[in-house]
Scaffold this motif. Structure first.
Motif, PDB file in Angstrom:
ATOM      1  N   ASP A   1       0.852  -1.181   0.000  1.00 40.79           N
ATOM      2  CA  ASP A   1       0.000   0.000   0.000  1.00 40.79           C
ATOM      3  C   ASP A   1       0.894   1.239   0.000  1.00 40.79           C
ATOM      4  N   GLU A   2       0.883   1.963  -1.109  1.00 37.89           N
ATOM      5  CA  GLU A   2       1.798   3.098  -1.259  1.00 37.89           C
ATOM      6  C   GLU A   2       1.495   4.208  -0.269  1.00 37.89           C
ATOM      7  N   ALA A   3       0.214   4.412   0.023  1.00 37.26           N
ATOM      8  CA  ALA A   3      -0.172   5.533   0.889  1.00 37.26           C
ATOM      9  C   ALA A   3       0.397   5.399   2.295  1.00 37.26           C
ATOM     10  N   THR A   4       0.407   4.183   2.821  1.00 36.83           N
ATOM     11  CA  THR A   4       0.886   3.963   4.193  1.00 36.83           C
ATOM     12  C   THR A   4       2.282   3.360   4.250  1.00 36.83           C
ATOM     13  N   GLY A   5       2.734   2.799   3.121  1.00 38.12           N
ATOM     14  CA  GLY A   5       4.031   2.127   3.104  1.00 38.12           C
ATOM     15  C   GLY A   5       4.001   0.729   3.677  1.00 38.12           C
TER      16      GLY A   5
END
Length: 255
Positions: free
Chosen positions: A21-25
């Motif tokens: 998940d790119e938003a949260t890493g």
């Protein structure tokens, strides 16, 4: 944002998957065949690992979990029914349970057949099914512990998912599965086209996993055992669906 799913070729023919998940890493790993290859892949991408989702207890799906946990601090998720022969679990789940991964609901689906206690992970909003050694590209797993009826129930459950579901299975067995599939249904034009695509992909060293459920429904003999014309080809007209599946599985075992 949609989840990014990375297919990792590990060992000689295993596939593991990174779910990011790119938003949260945050990143999850599905199964572990080669811990160093997985850790290297994470390092290359600059990703930290937070969770490991295990489908079943076989060594080529659980190797190196201790090394991965030590290196990353990841939490391990697996089947409650298989907990006695899995690495230590931080979260033990049963078929039918769900859990949350950074806002995405993950459904735990029963996948008995290849082993007892095998599970699959379905993420509906990402159209992703991590089926490991149950439903495979043009095949299904060998029945080491379960019965044909259990595997047929598993495959029927998967077949009811949306046809655009992407099937992330555990091995590069597709070319051999394709050769067998053509012995069951030699006149299937969709299968012929898929075999040609598989041959071209493998000649270039390109993975044939993942596939789509639509592809499997059109070409995978193990998902097509209920069809009257398949039963006719097996000389089993009027047979119960599970009996036709059992015959196909027996033929594959001898193939």
């Amino acid at each position: 944002m949609p989840l990014e799913i990375v297919t990792l070729a590990t060992r000689s023919d295993n596939y593991n998957f990174l779910v990011h998940d790119e938003a949260t890493g945050r990143t999850a790993l599905v199964d572990s065949a080669d811990p160093q290859a997985i850790l290297d892949a994470l390092k290359t991408r600059g990703w930290d690992l937070h969770e490991v989702w295990l489908t079943h207890h076989h060594a080529d799906h659980t190797d190196g979990i201790a090394q991965i946990v030590t290196a990353t601090g990841a939490q391990v998720v697996g089947a409650k029914a298989d907990a006695h022969r899995l690495p230590p679990l931080d979260q033990a789940l049963a078929a039918g349970d769900s859990f949350n991964f950074v806002g995405h609901e993950v459904h735990v689906m029963g996948a008995d057949g290849h082993t007892l206690g095998h599970i699959a992970f379905h993420i509906p909003d990402s159209r992703a099914l991590f089926s490991a050694d149950s439903l495979m590209a043009l095949g299904c797993g060998r029945l080491f512990e379960g019965t044909p009826a259990q595997m047929w129930e598993t495959l029927t459950r998967f077949a009811a998912l949306p046809s655009d579901t992407v099937i992330y299975s555990g091995h590069e067995y597709t070319a051999a599965n394709a050769r067998f599939a053509q012995t069951i249904e030699p006149e299937n034009s969709d299968l012929a086209d898929r075999v040609a695509a598989i041959t071209a992909a493998r000649a270039k060293g390109v993975p044939t996993v993942p596939s789509t459920l639509a592809e499997e429904l059109a070409t995978n003999p193990f998902l097509r055992a209920h069809l009257p014309h398949i039963k006719d080809l097996l000389d089993m007209s009027g047979a119960q669906d599970v009996d036709a599946f059992t015959e196909i599985r027996a033929r594959k075992d001898r193939f």
